[in-house]
Design a protein around this motif. Structure first.
Motif, mmCIF file in Angstrom:
data_model
loop_
_atom_site.group_PDB
_atom_site.id
_atom_site.type_symbol
_atom_site.label_atom_id
_atom_site.label_comp_id
_atom_site.label_asym_id
_atom_site.label_seq_id
_atom_site.Cartn_x
_atom_site.Cartn_y
_atom_site.Cartn_z
ATOM 1 N N LEU A 248 0.828 -1.210 0.000
ATOM 2 C CA LEU A 248 0.000 0.000 0.000
ATOM 3 C C LEU A 248 0.863 1.261 0.000
ATOM 4 C CD1 LEU A 248 -2.834 -1.152 2.428
ATOM 5 C CD2 LEU A 248 -2.713 -1.322 -0.065
ATOM 6 N N TYR A 249 2.003 1.220 0.685
ATOM 7 C CA TYR A 249 2.920 2.351 0.626
ATOM 8 C C TYR A 249 3.486 2.504 -0.786
ATOM 9 C CZ TYR A 249 3.159 3.504 5.626
ATOM 10 O OH TYR A 249 2.867 3.938 6.893
ATOM 11 N N GLU A 250 3.852 1.395 -1.402
ATOM 12 C CA GLU A 250 4.389 1.461 -2.769
ATOM 13 C C GLU A 250 3.359 2.027 -3.738
ATOM 14 O OE1 GLU A 250 7.771 -2.054 -2.845
ATOM 15 O OE2 GLU A 250 5.740 -2.515 -3.532
ATOM 16 N N MET A 251 2.090 1.683 -3.526
ATOM 17 C CA MET A 251 1.037 2.234 -4.380
ATOM 18 C C MET A 251 0.975 3.748 -4.238
ATOM 19 S SD MET A 251 -0.461 0.154 -6.356
ATOM 20 C CE MET A 251 -1.440 1.537 -6.858
ATOM 21 N N ARG A 252 1.067 4.227 -3.014
ATOM 22 C CA ARG A 252 0.988 5.675 -2.787
ATOM 23 C C ARG A 252 2.201 6.404 -3.377
ATOM 24 N NH1 ARG A 252 0.027 6.121 3.512
ATOM 25 N NH2 ARG A 252 0.206 8.361 3.064
ATOM 26 N N ILE A 253 3.368 5.774 -3.289
ATOM 27 C CA ILE A 253 4.570 6.367 -3.885
ATOM 28 C C ILE A 253 4.414 6.442 -5.405
ATOM 29 C CG2 ILE A 253 7.037 6.005 -4.336
ATOM 30 C CD1 ILE A 253 7.187 4.691 -1.529
ATOM 31 N N THR A 254 3.929 5.358 -5.993
ATOM 32 C CA THR A 254 3.759 5.332 -7.446
ATOM 33 C C THR A 254 2.702 6.340 -7.891
ATOM 34 O OG1 THR A 254 4.368 2.988 -7.460
ATOM 35 C CG2 THR A 254 3.308 3.840 -9.437
ATOM 36 N N ARG A 255 1.638 6.465 -7.135
ATOM 37 C CA ARG A 255 0.608 7.476 -7.456
ATOM 38 C C ARG A 255 1.201 8.875 -7.404
ATOM 39 N NH1 ARG A 255 -3.614 8.671 -10.204
ATOM 40 N NH2 ARG A 255 -4.665 6.733 -9.595
ATOM 41 N N ALA A 256 2.003 9.163 -6.378
ATOM 42 C CA ALA A 256 2.623 10.487 -6.264
ATOM 43 C C ALA A 256 3.570 10.751 -7.425
ATOM 44 C CB ALA A 256 3.376 10.599 -4.940
ATOM 45 N N TRP A 257 4.339 9.739 -7.795
ATOM 46 C CA TRP A 257 5.274 9.878 -8.928
ATOM 47 C C TRP A 257 4.509 10.137 -10.213
ATOM 48 C CZ3 TRP A 257 8.984 5.433 -10.806
ATOM 49 C CH2 TRP A 257 9.946 5.970 -11.672
ATOM 50 N N PHE A 258 3.398 9.416 -10.404
ATOM 51 C CA PHE A 258 2.566 9.628 -11.594
ATOM 52 C C PHE A 258 2.034 11.056 -11.635
ATOM 53 C CE2 PHE A 258 -1.668 9.790 -13.489
ATOM 54 C CZ PHE A 258 -1.390 9.368 -14.781
ATOM 55 N N GLU A 259 1.566 11.552 -10.498
ATOM 56 C CA GLU A 259 1.038 12.929 -10.459
ATOM 57 C C GLU A 259 2.136 13.927 -10.816
ATOM 58 O OE1 GLU A 259 -2.004 13.687 -10.276
ATOM 59 O OE2 GLU A 259 -2.875 11.799 -9.563
ATOM 60 N N LEU A 260 3.349 13.697 -10.305
ATOM 61 C CA LEU A 260 4.461 14.594 -10.633
ATOM 62 C C LEU A 260 4.752 14.581 -12.121
ATOM 63 C CD1 LEU A 260 6.829 16.441 -9.867
ATOM 64 C CD2 LEU A 260 8.180 14.374 -9.388
ATOM 65 N N MET A 261 4.832 13.382 -12.709
ATOM 66 C CA MET A 261 5.149 13.278 -14.131
ATOM 67 C C MET A 261 4.013 13.776 -15.015
ATOM 68 S SD MET A 261 7.351 9.749 -14.494
ATOM 69 C CE MET A 261 7.616 10.076 -16.230
ATOM 70 N N SER A 262 2.806 13.856 -14.444
ATOM 71 C CA SER A 262 1.656 14.361 -15.199
ATOM 72 C C SER A 262 1.497 15.876 -15.058
ATOM 73 C CB SER A 262 0.375 13.661 -14.723
ATOM 74 O OG SER A 262 0.462 12.266 -14.927
ATOM 75 N N GLY A 263 2.425 16.509 -14.337
ATOM 76 C CA GLY A 263 2.381 17.961 -14.184
ATOM 77 C C GLY A 263 1.601 18.458 -12.993
ATOM 78 N N ASN A 264 1.168 17.544 -12.130
ATOM 79 C CA ASN A 264 0.392 17.939 -10.949
ATOM 80 C C ASN A 264 1.313 18.021 -9.730
ATOM 81 O OD1 ASN A 264 -2.005 17.814 -12.534
ATOM 82 N ND2 ASN A 264 -2.069 15.596 -12.206
ATOM 83 N N GLU A 265 2.235 18.994 -9.747
ATOM 84 C CA GLU A 265 3.268 19.077 -8.704
ATOM 85 C C GLU A 265 2.678 19.280 -7.312
ATOM 86 O OE1 GLU A 265 3.321 20.828 -11.481
ATOM 87 O OE2 GLU A 265 5.240 20.512 -12.517
ATOM 88 N N GLY A 266 1.628 20.083 -7.210
ATOM 89 C CA GLY A 266 1.031 20.355 -5.905
ATOM 90 C C GLY A 266 0.452 19.097 -5.282
ATOM 91 N N VAL A 267 -0.269 18.313 -6.093
ATOM 92 C CA VAL A 267 -0.838 17.050 -5.601
ATOM 93 C C VAL A 267 0.283 16.107 -5.181
ATOM 94 C CG1 VAL A 267 -2.181 15.002 -6.226
ATOM 95 C CG2 VAL A 267 -2.911 17.268 -7.019
ATOM 96 N N ALA A 268 1.302 16.013 -6.043
ATOM 97 C CA ALA A 268 2.431 15.129 -5.762
ATOM 98 C C ALA A 268 3.129 15.509 -4.461
ATOM 99 C CB ALA A 268 3.426 15.159 -6.920
#
Length: 342
Positions: A248-268
């Motif tokens: 579950l931690y790995e999922m949250r890390i991957t979600r944050a990384w995806f948000e960063l790469m998608s341009g959503n820096e604030g969410v990330a």
């Protein structure tokens, strides 16, 4: 109660506890059964139940206990008569060390497993060894050697009809392809893996596959809609099947990384800051991975001092863990940040 009765009773109780997902009880009963087998001279029973305890410890997130169990089993006299179990234990140990960020040790254990004469192992046993060798080489940074070894892994599929075996093989190959920038090969093998694994009634395996695939696609720089689908499928599957704390931690890390790469820096940044606080202490490798992505996020938003502090911290943790590939990536980021400041 004699040792045979103790063994049978606790083997049964361990199975019942697993079905209830009470892994703490399952581990305890597995060890009681293993000890009873050892006392009665039942080497096979000891190997089987000690190995089960190690698997359960990994599933529940007791990493240090799982490593200790594997080493205890490998050092025992009992396992020497069962090369297949010795091989399986080395594969499990390599996987545990790999997931804990100890890449050099994982590769050393995988190489040791691969030295076992092929005639002593079943085809499934040889396949498991080859899979962990490929994964360990790739994560140690030797992606070309890993790619070369995938040819031997695929050759082992000749005549195989098991959807699980086919799916696991192509999953391994797709990971290495993405990690070595062979995008077309990655996409092709990923599709073959998904086609096979989707036929299985195994929600946890489906969750693991989608989680890992989302990760390696991000490694390859693919952050589009298809990567989002893999990520969402993993999140839904884990919601259904549960999952270890590490999953579950790995999922949250991957979600944050995806948000960063998608341009959503604030969410990330919000996701990463929360994770960094939770992971500091219990999971150093995951903590360092979080800090590495957070450093990239802070650098991208012009906060170089904070980014540099994060990058230096994660480089230190990775170096201490022996995760040289990640430590090198951290040093490259430190250099990039310092160039931006100057």
């Amino acid at each position: 109660m004699d040792n045979n009765a103790v063994f049978i009773l606790n083997e049964y109780r361990a199975q019942q506890a697993q079905e209830r997902r009470d892994y703490v009880a399952a581990i305890a009963h597995s060890w009681t059964a293993a000890e009873a087998a050892s006392e009665s001279g039942d080497a096979w029973g000891f190997c089987r139940m000690a190995f089960q305890a190690g698997q359960l410890q990994l599933n529940f997130g007791f990493t240090e206990d799982a490593v200790a169990t594997c080493r205890q089993l490998l050092e025992s006299e009992a396992v020497k008569d069962y090369p297949e179990f010795e091989s399986r234990t080395r594969v499990l140990l390599a996987r545990i060390l790999h997931d804990d960020g100890q890449m050099q040790e994982a590769l050393a254990v995988a190489r040791e497993a691969s030295r076992r004469p092929a005639k002593e192992l079943s085809l499934d046993g040889r396949r498991r060894v080859q899979q962990v060798l490929v994964a360990s080489l790739a994560d140690e940074g030797d992606t070309e050697a890993a790619w070369a070894e995938t040819a031997h892994l695929v050759a082992m599929l000749d005549g195989v009809t098991s959807a699980r075996t086919i799916g696991m093989t192509y999953w391994t190959v797709s990971n290495v392809a993405f990690m070595s920038s062979r995008i077309d090969e990655g996409l092709k093998n990923q599709r073959l893996a998904a086609e096979a694994l989707s036929r299985l009634d195994d929600v946890n395996l489906w969750a693991q596959f989608n989680k890992a695939t989302a990760h390696v696609r991000l490694v390859a720089g693919l952050a589009g809609g298809e990567t989002a689908e893999f990520l969402e499928r993993a999140e839904v599957a884990f919601a259904v099947a549960g999952g270890s704390e590490v999953d579950l931690y790995e999922m949250r890390i991957t979600r944050a990384w995806f948000e960063l790469m998608s341009g959503n820096e604030g969410v990330a940044e919000g996701l990463l800051c929360s994770l960094a606080k939770e992971l500091a202490g219990p999971y150093p490798f995951l903590h360092a991975r979080t800090l590495l992505i957070l450093a990239q996020c802070l650098d991208g938003t012009g906060r170089q001092d904070e980014a540099s502090e994060c990058a230096l911290q994660c480089e230190r943790i990775f170096s201490e863990l022996g995760a040289d590939v990640y430590a090198s990536e951290s040093r490259e980021l430190i250099d990039t940040i310092q160039l931006g400041v100057s």
